[in-house]
Design an enzyme around this catalytic site. Structure first.
Site, PDB file in Angstrom:
ATOM      1  CB  THR A 142      -0.928   0.001   1.235  1.00  0.00           C
ATOM      2  OG1 THR A 142      -1.795  -1.111   1.127  1.00  0.00           O
ATOM      3  CG2 THR A 142      -1.748   1.268   1.324  1.00  0.00           C
ATOM      4  CG  ASP A 177      -1.965  -6.452  -2.560  1.00  0.00           C
ATOM      5  OD1 ASP A 177      -1.751  -7.258  -1.618  1.00  0.00           O
ATOM      6  OD2 ASP A 177      -2.894  -5.633  -2.551  1.00  0.00           O
ATOM      7  CB  SER A 178       2.289  -8.110   0.763  1.00  0.00           C
ATOM      8  OG  SER A 178       1.180  -8.068   1.611  1.00  0.00           O
ATOM      9  CB  SER A 179      -2.443 -10.696  -1.318  1.00  0.00           C
ATOM     10  OG  SER A 179      -2.934  -9.982  -0.217  1.00  0.00           O
ATOM     11  CB  THR A 225       0.369  -4.337   6.171  1.00  0.00           C
ATOM     12  OG1 THR A 225      -0.850  -4.170   5.457  1.00  0.00           O
ATOM     13  CG2 THR A 225       1.059  -3.019   6.347  1.00  0.00           C
ATOM     14  CG  ASP A 226      -2.885  -7.573   3.085  1.00  0.00           C
ATOM     15  OD1 ASP A 226      -3.200  -6.889   4.086  1.00  0.00           O
ATOM     16  OD2 ASP A 226      -3.460  -7.485   1.984  1.00  0.00           O
TER      17      ASP A 226
HETATM   18  N1  ASN Z   1      -2.957  -5.262   0.425  1.00  0.00           N
HETATM   19  C1  ASN Z   1      -1.876  -4.487   0.942  1.00  0.00           C
HETATM   20  C2  ASN Z   1      -0.628  -5.342   0.873  1.00  0.00           C
HETATM   21  O1  ASN Z   1      -0.415  -6.140   1.692  1.00  0.00           O
HETATM   22  C3  ASN Z   1      -2.158  -4.010   2.317  1.00  0.00           C
HETATM   23  C4  ASN Z   1      -1.165  -3.000   2.858  1.00  0.00           C
HETATM   24  O2  ASN Z   1      -0.037  -2.929   2.486  1.00  0.00           O
HETATM   25  N2  ASN Z   1      -1.591  -2.199   3.816  1.00  0.00           N
HETATM   26  O3  ASN Z   1       0.117  -5.216  -0.053  1.00  0.00           O
END
Ligand code: ASN
Length: 609
Positions: free
Chosen positions: A42, A126-128, A158-159
């Site tokens: 993000t 996106d970390s997913s 963050t994910d």
């Molecule tokens: N979907 C985002 C990720 O993990 C969430 C984030 O970074 N806050 O890439």
């Protein structure tokens, strides 16, 4: 900036030819370097058609315009861009200017300029979307650039940040520099972003502090990477480290909790192990889960499983079907680690519902997060040339501070084998004379404590640190005395194989054999006798009285153990009577029969019956 605070140092630099001046200035003396690896998340996203997705090539130029993130004057004055290979990717943090920043500057007692360079991945993720290959790529890039930078910042979504941080903590072996993952909940380009604070904190810590760990920095706190978990989808306080307090806090001052900081304790060079085993999985127990579900989950090629159980690590002990599936899998060699579904705390063996899992072959995950256990399995199972036993042993060891060193909360005493092992391991780090002296003073009581609880592994650690296992404690009691009392046959065997003497006497004149007799450890008496242990002349002299007393009470077990220890059964007691005549007189018929049998065996020369 240098131009408005001409120190004598700066004047001196001014007098040097340009190239030399730049080298001195931008070499290690005045500046520290941080590599920022931007993987996505993000923090660098922009909105496209009302959904957020990563935006390439925007980060550096965006930051360059922010005076808090870049000191263009310093860069121009000092010829920064000419010195670095990637000027378009390189920025420099300004020096502290305000009072608060002055305090901060003092708190790190240094006046270094943090120069940071971006390495941006393509595509940004996106970390997913992160995979184990991406972890490998990050690891390789850290390794490749290790010697050119003081620290590393990984921008990451963050994910799955907790997974990546955990994995990198294991993959980075013998790490000596900070690797800090950070990101944000709101993109850095937006007004109310948490990204700017997070990035600033991560840059400062990576540049100015030698915290040689893989960490996560979020919302003013630095955490050990393999201890965090994402706990909030919307809060800027997105991460928690439930079982370990933060390593550092960034308020007006930066407070580093140096006692908690993990040290590699090694003289081996940093390396990154990128091989990871993907045949691992997480299974969360729930009431009513079927044996069929568990069976199919545990099928090959599954090799390592994190089982998330209830409370202190409990599962139904009235579900033989489930337990049979688990046992079948561990028998096949699947390593299953028991972790709790609770956010905080450790698994322990308090309940019968927990104990059944260890009987089924599971290993305790102590207080590790599921993310840490999963990535640890992935790492350990991929190491070539290790046998199954060693892999299990590594899973139970604290490799990177991912679990607490002691069991059962704050209880730290010598009956805790993990404590003994930790002490033993940390004493082995140095060969300095003082440390050797400490080691020599500590090794005997540690070895005795390990013998007391029957921990062969702890004894092995103590031996590996260069100590003899045959040295006695303050009462001259050796580990062999203690293991003999406790009846730990394996420990006795181990000690005998590693130089312990069956003849050593404590301050009371007792030998391991006489201890084993007192505590009636038959198998140990046999083993000690086989190794050549014998009762002393004095002990033999009093044995007649002892035998008579046992005979008078009809104590068959007692008679047998003295016989095994080598006592001559017809040795007269203090009043000249033999045990047999005492037993006969007291009407102890079973004792009479036993004595007759043993005496005739003695006559035939097969004493060890
Ligand atoms: N979907 C985002 C990720 O993990 C969430 C984030 O970074 N806050 O890439």
């Amino acid at each position: 900036a240098l131009s408005n605070s001409k120190t004598s140092d700066a004047e001196c630099l001014d007098s040097l030819p340009n190239a030399m001046r730049n080298c001195t200035l931008h070499g290690s003396r005045r500046e520290v370097r941080v590599l920022v690896i931007n993987t996505g998340g993000t923090i660098g996203m922009k909105s496209h058609n009302d959904v957020l997705s990563p935006e390439s090539n925007a980060f550096v130029e965006g930051l360059r315009k922010l005076t808090t993130f870049h000191d263009e004057q310093y860069a121009q004055d000092t010829g920064l861009y000419e010195f670095y290979d990637t000027p378009d990717k390189t920025l420099v943090l300004p020096n502290p200017s305000s009072h608060a920043e002055e305090r901060f500057k003092r708190s790190y007692k240094d006046n270094k300029q943090v120069v940071y360079t971006f390495l941006e991945y393509s595509p940004l993720l996106d970390s997913s979307n992160m995979s184990t290959e991406d972890w490998g790529k990050i690891g390789k890039d850290i390794e490749k650039n290790y010697e050119c930078y003081n620290g590393f910042v990984i921008l990451h979504g963050t994910d799955t940040m907790a997974y990546t941080a955990s994995a990198l903590s294991f993959m980075c072996e013998h790490l000596g520099k900070p690797v800090i993952l950070t990101g944000s909940q709101v993109p850095i380009y937006e007004m109310r972003s948490d990204g700017r604070d997070n990035l600033m904190g991560a840059l400062l810590i990576a540049g100015l502090f030698v915290i040689p760990e893989v960490c996560v920095y979020f919302r003013n706190k630095l955490y050990r990477g393999n201890r965090v978990t994402k706990v909030d989808t919307g809060s800027f306080n997105a991460f928690a480290s439930p079982n370990l307090p933060p390593l550092a806090k960034m308020d007006v001052d930066i407070t580093v909790n140096w006692d908690t900081v993990w040290r590699a304790n090694t003289s081996t060079k940093f390396r990154v192990r990128t091989e990871l085993n993907r045949n691992v999985g997480l299974l969360r127990l729930f009431p009513g889960i079927t044996a069929a579900t568990v069976r199919s989950f545990l099928q090959p090629p599954m090799e390592g499983v994190v089982l998330e159980t209830y409370g202190t690590g409990n599962a139904p002990d009235n579900r033989a079907d489930l337990l049979a599936e688990l046992k079948e899998a561990t028998d096949r060699g699947v390593i299953i680690i028991n972790t709790t579904q609770c956010l905080r705390g450790t698994v322990s063996k308090v309940y019968a519902t927990g104990e059944v899992l260890y009987k089924a072959g599971l290993l305790p995950g102590v207080d590790m997060t599921p993310e840490a256990v999963l990535s640890k399995l992935s790492y350990v199972l991929a190491i070539e040339g290790l046998d199954h036993q060693t892999k299990k042993k590594m899973m139970a060891q604290n490799l990177r501070g991912e679990m607490m060193a002691d069991l059962a909360g704050a209880k730290l005493d010598l009956s805790d084998s993990r404590f003994i092992q930790v002490i033993a391991k940390s004493l082995s780090i140095s060969c300095k004379e003082e440390l050797e002296a400490i080691r020599d003073a500590l090794a005997p009581p540690l070895a005795c404590a390990a013998a007391k609880i029957g921990d062969v592994e702890a004894l092995e650690s103590i031996r590996e640190m260069g100590s003899y296992l045959s040295v006695g404690d303050y009462d001259g009691r050796t580990p062999l005395h203690i293991a003999a009392c406790e009846g730990h046959l394996k420990v006795v065997q181990y000690l005998l194989e590693h130089g312990s003497s069956v003849h050593s006497r404590d301050r009371y004149g007792d030998t391991p054999l006489s201890n084993a007799v007192r505590f009636r450890r038959k198998d140990i008496v046999r083993l000690l006798r086989k190794t050549g242990a014998h009762l002393s002349r004095e002990q033999l002299a009093v044995s007649g009285t002892e035998l008579c007393s046992l005979a008078a009470h009809g104590d068959l077990d007692g008679l047998q153990i003295w016989h095994l220890a080598g006592a001559v059964l017809n040795t007269p007691g203090y009043d000249g009577q033999s045990a047999l005549s005492v037993a006969t007189g007291a009407g102890k018929l079973e004792a009479v029969a036993l004595l007759n049998r043993l005496l005739s065996a003695e006559d035939q020369g097969k004493g060890d019956e």
